[in-house]
Structures are given as structure tokens and as C-alpha cells.
Design a protein around this motif. Structure first.
Motif, PDB file in Angstrom:
ATOM      1  N   ASN A  50       0.983  -1.266  -0.068  1.00 25.47           N
ATOM      2  CA  ASN A  50      -0.072   0.118   0.109  1.00 25.47           C
ATOM      3  C   ASN A  50       0.828   1.332   0.016  1.00 25.47           C
ATOM      4  O   ASN A  50       0.188   2.322   0.009  1.00 25.47           O
ATOM      5  CB  ASN A  50      -0.960   0.141   1.156  1.00 25.47           C
ATOM      6  N   TYR A  83      -0.592  11.704  12.041  1.00 20.98           N
ATOM      7  CA  TYR A  83      -1.178  10.595  11.471  1.00 20.98           C
ATOM      8  C   TYR A  83      -0.198   9.254  11.813  1.00 20.98           C
ATOM      9  O   TYR A  83      -0.735   8.169  11.728  1.00 20.98           O
ATOM     10  CB  TYR A  83      -1.341  10.835  10.095  1.00 20.98           C
ATOM     11  N   CYS A  84       1.008   9.401  12.303  1.00 20.80           N
ATOM     12  CA  CYS A  84       1.902   8.500  12.467  1.00 20.80           C
ATOM     13  C   CYS A  84       1.984   8.154  14.058  1.00 20.80           C
ATOM     14  O   CYS A  84       1.990   6.911  14.400  1.00 20.80           O
ATOM     15  CB  CYS A  84       3.165   8.518  11.876  1.00 20.80           C
ATOM     16  N   PRO A  87      -1.474   5.943  15.614  1.00 24.53           N
ATOM     17  CA  PRO A  87      -1.067   4.407  15.747  1.00 24.53           C
ATOM     18  C   PRO A  87      -0.153   3.774  16.633  1.00 24.53           C
ATOM     19  O   PRO A  87      -0.248   2.556  16.835  1.00 24.53           O
ATOM     20  CB  PRO A  87      -1.033   3.899  14.398  1.00 24.53           C
ATOM     21  N   LYS A 312       3.262   5.608   7.537  1.00 21.08           N
ATOM     22  CA  LYS A 312       1.975   5.868   7.932  1.00 21.08           C
ATOM     23  C   LYS A 312       1.115   4.579   7.276  1.00 21.08           C
ATOM     24  O   LYS A 312       0.096   4.179   7.797  1.00 21.08           O
ATOM     25  CB  LYS A 312       1.380   7.213   7.284  1.00 21.08           C
ATOM     26  N   ALA A 313       1.612   4.238   5.880  1.00 25.16           N
ATOM     27  CA  ALA A 313       0.855   3.014   5.222  1.00 25.16           C
ATOM     28  C   ALA A 313       0.997   1.841   5.962  1.00 25.16           C
ATOM     29  O   ALA A 313       0.100   1.150   6.090  1.00 25.16           O
ATOM     30  CB  ALA A 313       1.533   2.909   3.911  1.00 25.16           C
ATOM     31  N   GLU A 316      -0.877   1.327   9.087  1.00 25.14           N
ATOM     32  CA  GLU A 316      -2.528   0.762   8.884  1.00 25.14           C
ATOM     33  C   GLU A 316      -2.509  -0.712   8.909  1.00 25.14           C
ATOM     34  O   GLU A 316      -3.487  -1.268   9.509  1.00 25.14           O
ATOM     35  CB  GLU A 316      -2.849   1.281   7.434  1.00 25.14           C
ATOM     36  N   GLU A 319      -2.345  -1.601  12.912  1.00 22.61           N
ATOM     37  CA  GLU A 319      -3.560  -1.408  13.380  1.00 22.61           C
ATOM     38  C   GLU A 319      -4.736  -2.490  12.988  1.00 22.61           C
ATOM     39  O   GLU A 319      -5.343  -3.117  13.870  1.00 22.61           O
ATOM     40  CB  GLU A 319      -4.284  -0.229  12.936  1.00 22.61           C
TER      41      GLU A 319
END
Length: 422
Positions: A50, A83-84, A87, A312-313, A316, A319
């Protein structure tokens, strides 16, 4: 569990593994026309599939929005580090206010030491593990010199006892107690890069505080590998990189934790930077650094969007998988790897990583008494990717997000063949 040294057993374990589907979310390097047996996530994680789309999104926003991407991009760049950091809360046992994503590991360690290493004539010593990763050694050496101290007297190293490979907790605690009047900082790697030993962070932290010293940790080999509880353990600060188990890509952005009792204290010393300034006053362009009352108060510059996007990808996927499930699978795979290695005959090595799974992460370090480099080359020729560390260790690290029990078994098959032809 009773393990069996067969491919059928490994295949059955993979079929029962709820995380096995995540393997398809990664690209594997190719060797001999097929996927390599990649057991080197402790050095560099694989590329999540991703990532490409995530980078293309930021490229498109840069193209279409230019400077307005800071507030009009799909992921507005003004807040990109958050955003990082969000998570990461579950991985590190910290609030988002205690976490920041910035710079690189060594830069962050220097910044943290400038805040937490405040020596005076009486209290000036730093305690660390012998054989720490070189960059940690260099940071400590140059920091004590910066304050006018001699590393020979200011830096104390805890070593394994003669004939042993691991550092005993009681030896760490004894030195902290003995040096309590002169100790300013206790700085350990959460996991020693060479042996794979996971140190008792809560016990070391308690002892450091009792001695009147700060407790900090380099979590390069812990991040994304073993869940920790930095806030509840009362750790003062920690730093890490994100290109290993977190799969952030080569040279990816680092991160830092600062306990809220320090982060919320604006009087706590830190180097100032525009992005660490109080957000409501940032664009007033006025004199006088007023840090944010959180770990982001240590930020120096604008978020490094293209150095954060891969992380960031990847996060995901973390998570979606859950760090608890990943840790459980990791223990299972390293236990299986240790079992298989015990079946080997005709090859002279020992596992120097702790046998107790609670004292290690995803890595087993194999110390070869002779021909280690030759054996490593033969592994490489056979399609295995693991790394060699001087003076004699091959580090094998099955990462639970993308490795399988079959990877572990095929590694064993190959090394058994090497042993039989030695």
C-alpha cells in the motif's frame, strides 16, 4: 505446544494463523526465481504494497495543491506527524501527547540527551550496556565530551559476566545502586542488537529513579516487535527508528517518547524549533520559544511528509493486525525456530539470545564458533536473507506481520543441508 520438524507441521500452523493473510500485503525480494526466505526485518522491513498508492496520493496533492496541501491535501500536511503518532499509542503504551514522529533515531537521541543529561560536578555519569549499537556509544561519548567530561570516567558500561553472553539484571541494578551518588542518566537499548536480549525496562527505570537519575531507552529493536508500557513504567524518554519492524522504508523517520510529566512542563529544557512552538502562536512569527506542552514540543521542523508516508501506510497494517496478536505469533515462530535449530547436527554454533521468550523479541542470534561468514554466504546463495554481525553472529528474525512458519522451516532445511555438507 509440541513441535514437529516437518513441512506439513509448518504448513498446518500457517493455515491456522489468522495473521497469515498479511503476508500478501508485502513485496518479497526474489532469489533463484522465487520469493527469498527473508528473515532480516530486524535490519530493514519489507515494503508494504500500500506504500506506492500512499506516495502517489501525496505526489498528486503536491501537484494539484502546491502550498495549499498543508491544509487542503487529502491528509493535510500541517498535522502529518500525528497520522503516525496516533497508531503508535498501542505499541508503546503512551498517550498521543507523549509521542512524536520526527528526524532520525540518532538525531532524536542527541536531542533527548540535551534535555535529560544535565551533568554537574557530582552527578555526571551515564550507565549503558556494553556492546550497545555504535551510534548510541558515539552519542554518549560525544555528549559527555560536550559537557567537558572524560568518557573514560563518565561512561559506565555493564558487561556480561566472564563466559556469558547476556547481561544479568542483578548486575545492572547493583551498579545503579553503587553509583547512585554520581549517576545522571541510565541509557539502555530496549533490545541489544547483537544478542537479541530484551532488558527489563520497568526494573531498570525504578532503580534509576531511586538513584536520582533519569531513565531513557533506545527502542530501535523494540518498536513494532514487543509491545511496551512506557507511560505506566514511568520511563522518562525513549527513541526509535521505523525502518526495521515498523517497515517505514530505508532511512525512514524516527520517533520519540517523552513522559507527560516532562512534556507538559514548558520549563523543561529542550532545543527550540518552529514546529515545536505552541501551535496557536506559531504563525505569529514572534520572538520567544513557547514549546507545545507535549512531546511535539521537541519537534524542530515541518513534518517530513515523504519520509513519513511509508510509515503511515505500514501502520495501517499494524492497526489491522493488532500488536497483541503479532507478539503472540512472534513468540510461536521463535519458539519453533529454536526447536528446529536444536535438531541440527554437525554444525558448531549456539543460540545466545535468551531462551525465555519474555526476554527476547523476534530475533535469535546464532554465534558460530568457526566458519560463520562462510555459512552466511552459503545461506545467501541458497536464497536466505539474514545478516552477519561481527565478530561471529548470524541474526535470524522472523517478523510476524509477513513471515510464516514455512519460512522458518525452509530456513532450517537449508541450514541442515549446509551442516550435512560441511
Amino acid at each position: 505446544m509440541e513441535y514437529v520438524a516437518t513441512l506439513a507441521f509448518a504448513r498446518e500452523r500457517d493455515q491456522q494463523d489468522p495473521l497469515h493473510k498479511f503476508r500478501d500485503q508485502f513485496y518479497f525480494p526474489q532469489r533463484n526465481g522465487k520469493d527469498a526466505i527473508y528473515l532480516c526485518g530486524n535490519s530493514l522491513g519489507l515494503q508494504p504494497k500500500n506504500v506506492k498508492g500512499a506516495i502517489e496520493q501525496e505526489l498528486a496533492d503536491w501537484q494539484q495543491c502546491a502550498v495549499e496541501g498543508y491544509w487542503k491535501a487529502k491528509n493535510p500536511w500541517l498535522y502529518y506527524q500525528q497520522y503516525c503518532s496516533k497508531p503508535l499509542m498501542g505499541l508503546f503504551g503512551a498517550s498521543q501527547q507523549e509521542l512524536t514522529v520526527m528526524n532520525t533515531l540518532t538525531v532524536n537521541l542527541h536531542l533527548m540527551m540535551l534535555s535529560f543529561y544535565r551533568p554537574n560536578k557530582q552527578r555526571f555519569k551515564v550507565l549503558m550496556e556494553a556492546g550497545a549499537f555504535p551510534s548510541d556509544q558515539y552519542v554518549v561519548e560525544t555528549q559527555v565530551k560536550l559537557f567537558g567530561f572524560d568518557p573514560e570516567s563518565a561512561v559506565i558500561e555493564v558487561s556480561p559476566r566472564p563466559g556469558e553472553s547476556l547481561i544479568r539484571l542483578e548486575d545492572i541494578l547493583e551498579i545503579i545502586n553503587r553509583e547512585s551518588d554520581s549517576l545522571a542518566l541510565v541509557l539502555f537499548g530496549g533490545i541489544n542488537y547483537y544478542t537479541g536480549q530484551f532488558f527489563d525496562i520497568p526494573a531498570i527505570t525504578v532503580a534509576a529513579h531511586k538513584a536520582g537519575a533519569y531513565a531513557g531507552f533506545d527502542l530501535a529493536h523494540v518498536a513494532g516487535n514487543i509491545p511496551v508500557e512506557l507511560h505506566n513504567w514511568d520511563v522518562d524518554f525513549a527513541v526509535w527508528c521505523s525502518y526495521k519492524y515498523l517497515n517505514g522504508g530505508p532511512g525512514a523517520v524516527g520517533g520519540a517518547f517523552v513522559h507527560e510529566k516532562h512534556a507538559s512542563n514548558r520549563a523543561f529544557l529542550r532545543l527550540g524549533g518552529w514546529w515545536g512552538n505552541e501551535e496557536s502562536a506559531r504563525f505569529k512569527m514572534e520572538k520567544g520559544f513557547v514549546p507545545k506542552k507535549e512531546a511535539e514540543g521537541w519537534q524542530q521542523s515541518t513534518a517530513q511528509v515523504f519520509n513519513m508516508v511509508s510509515l503511515k501506510a505500514s501502520l495501517e497494517l499494524f492497526e489491522a493486525a493488532g500488536i497483541g496478536a503479532l507478539r503472540s505469533k512472534s513468540i510461536g515462530m521463535t519458539d519453533y525456530l529454536a526447536f528446529l535449530l536444536q535438531q541440527l547436527k554437525g554444525i558448531n554454533f549456539q543460540i545466545i539470545t535468551p531462551e525465555n521468550c519474555n526476554e527476547r523479541g523476534a530475533q535469535l542470534s546464532l554465534l558460530f564458533m568457526n566458519s560463520g561468514k562462510e555459512i552466511h554466504q552459503r545461506m545467501t546463495d541458497a536464497g536466505i536473507i539474514v545478516d552477519w554481525r561481527e565478530p561471529g553472529v548470524i541474526r535470524v528474525s522472523p517478523a510476524p506481520l509477513y513471515n510464516s512458519y514455512q519460512d522458518v522451516f525452509h530456513f532450517y532445511e537449508i541450514i541442515a543441508n549446509i551442516a550435512s555438507n560441511a
